[in-house]
Design an enzyme around this catalytic site. Structure first.
Site, PDB file in Angstrom:
ATOM      1  N   SER A   1       4.531   3.020  -2.017  1.00  0.00           N
ATOM      2  CA  SER A   1       3.146   3.476  -1.995  1.00  0.00           C
ATOM      3  C   SER A   1       2.903   4.307  -0.751  1.00  0.00           C
ATOM      4  O   SER A   1       3.527   4.083   0.300  1.00  0.00           O
ATOM      5  CB  SER A   1       2.189   2.284  -1.999  1.00  0.00           C
ATOM      6  OG  SER A   1       0.840   2.700  -1.849  1.00  0.00           O
TER       7      SER A   1
ATOM      8  N   TYR B   1      -0.523  -5.981   0.950  1.00  0.00           N
ATOM      9  CA  TYR B   1      -0.009  -4.909   0.096  1.00  0.00           C
ATOM     10  C   TYR B   1       0.660  -3.825   0.936  1.00  0.00           C
ATOM     11  O   TYR B   1       1.788  -3.407   0.647  1.00  0.00           O
ATOM     12  CB  TYR B   1      -1.139  -4.306  -0.727  1.00  0.00           C
ATOM     13  CG  TYR B   1      -0.694  -3.177  -1.629  1.00  0.00           C
ATOM     14  CD1 TYR B   1      -0.044  -3.441  -2.825  1.00  0.00           C
ATOM     15  CD2 TYR B   1      -0.918  -1.841  -1.275  1.00  0.00           C
ATOM     16  CE1 TYR B   1       0.371  -2.405  -3.659  1.00  0.00           C
ATOM     17  CE2 TYR B   1      -0.507  -0.806  -2.098  1.00  0.00           C
ATOM     18  CZ  TYR B   1       0.132  -1.094  -3.287  1.00  0.00           C
ATOM     19  OH  TYR B   1       0.545  -0.077  -4.106  1.00  0.00           O
TER      20      TYR B   1
END
Length: 267
Positions: free
Chosen positions: A144, A157
């Site tokens: 990401s 995350y």
């Protein structure tokens, strides 16, 4: 350079295949002639997808319902993949949470690390020896843009995706000249469908439509990059901006700005 050629004995594995980027990756691989192993928790959804891909593209599709965040549950899958000819692995499954980490469910935060990082490591190590022995293989790591920076209110995350980002590019360096490709996908916001305004999430409301990219576009771009053995692919304006900010802007400046935005998501 290309992806490994499809053959009747080989399988392309896609985790998180029941929705979003995973479904799009499965469809794109099937369209390119690859038989598949689909992995996700929702077996019924994957069976529907598998039937469509078999009918549309004439490929073999195996379905493996599995909660990859459960270390015991994924052991059987790891053992199976270690013994099979896996030509392509798409490590796509992942989850995210928003808000102060001290206020979040510790069990779910641990599961997030297990799914986003440890399962990626396990599955990669399961297929890698066979790929190296054949001198052919391709691994797509879905990291990401969030993994490039510190993000308050998205701490678990961001940290777990930082592992994926770094693991992918480090592994790539080790595999140079081996015939095994490793590409990191580091996207920003990816939209799977146009949301109903009445059901739109706070993410949909805060991120303008023009800044989203589709899962289909993301899948095609990613597999093209993997075929070309590119190190990293970053689709979308937001992803590129986050990647640039994370790499070139001091974290003391970036973290409060990005954290303020993610605080709204947690709210």
């Amino acid at each position: 350079m290309t992806l490994p050629e499809p053959n009747p004995n080989a399988r392309a594995v896609v985790t998180g295949a029941s929705s979003g980027i995973g479904t799009a990756l499965a469809a794109e691989l099937a369209a390119r002639g690859h038989s598949l192993i689909l992995v996700a928790r929702r077996g019924d959804v994957m069976e529907e997808l598998a039937a469509t891909l078999r009918r549309t593209h004439g490929v073999e599709v195996d379905v493996r319902p599995c909660d990859l965040s459960d270390r015991d549950a994924r052991t059987a899958l790891v053992d199976e993949l270690s013994a099979r000819e896996v030509s392509v692995l798409c490590n796509n499954a992942g989850i995210a949470t928003f808000g102060p980490v001290a206020d979040l469910d510790p069990a779910y935060e641990r599961a997030q690390v297990e799914l986003n990082a440890v399962a990626v490591h396990d599955l990669t190590l399961a297929v890698l020896p066979g790929m190296l022995a054949r001198g052919s293989g391709a691994i797509l790591m879905v990291g990401s843009a969030a993994g490039n920076m510190a993000i308050p209110h998205n701490a678990t995350y961001a940290a777990s995706k930082a592992f994926v980002n770094t693991f992918s590019e480090s592994l790539r360096g080790e595999l140079k000249g081996s015939g095994v490709h490793v590409t990191l996908l580091a996207p920003g916001p990816v939209r799977t469908q146009t949301p109903d305004p009445a059901d739109a999430s706070i993410v949909d409301k805060l991120v303008p439509d023009a800044l989203w990219v589709s899962s289909e576009y993301t899948a095609k771009l990613s597999l093209d990059a993997l075929a070309a053995n590119k190190m990293r692919v970053v689709p979308g304006i937001v992803g590129k901006a986050m990647s640039t900010a994370g790499q070139y802007t001091p974290r003391a400046i970036v973290a409060p700005i990005v954290g303020a935005f993610y605080k709204k998501l947690g709210g």
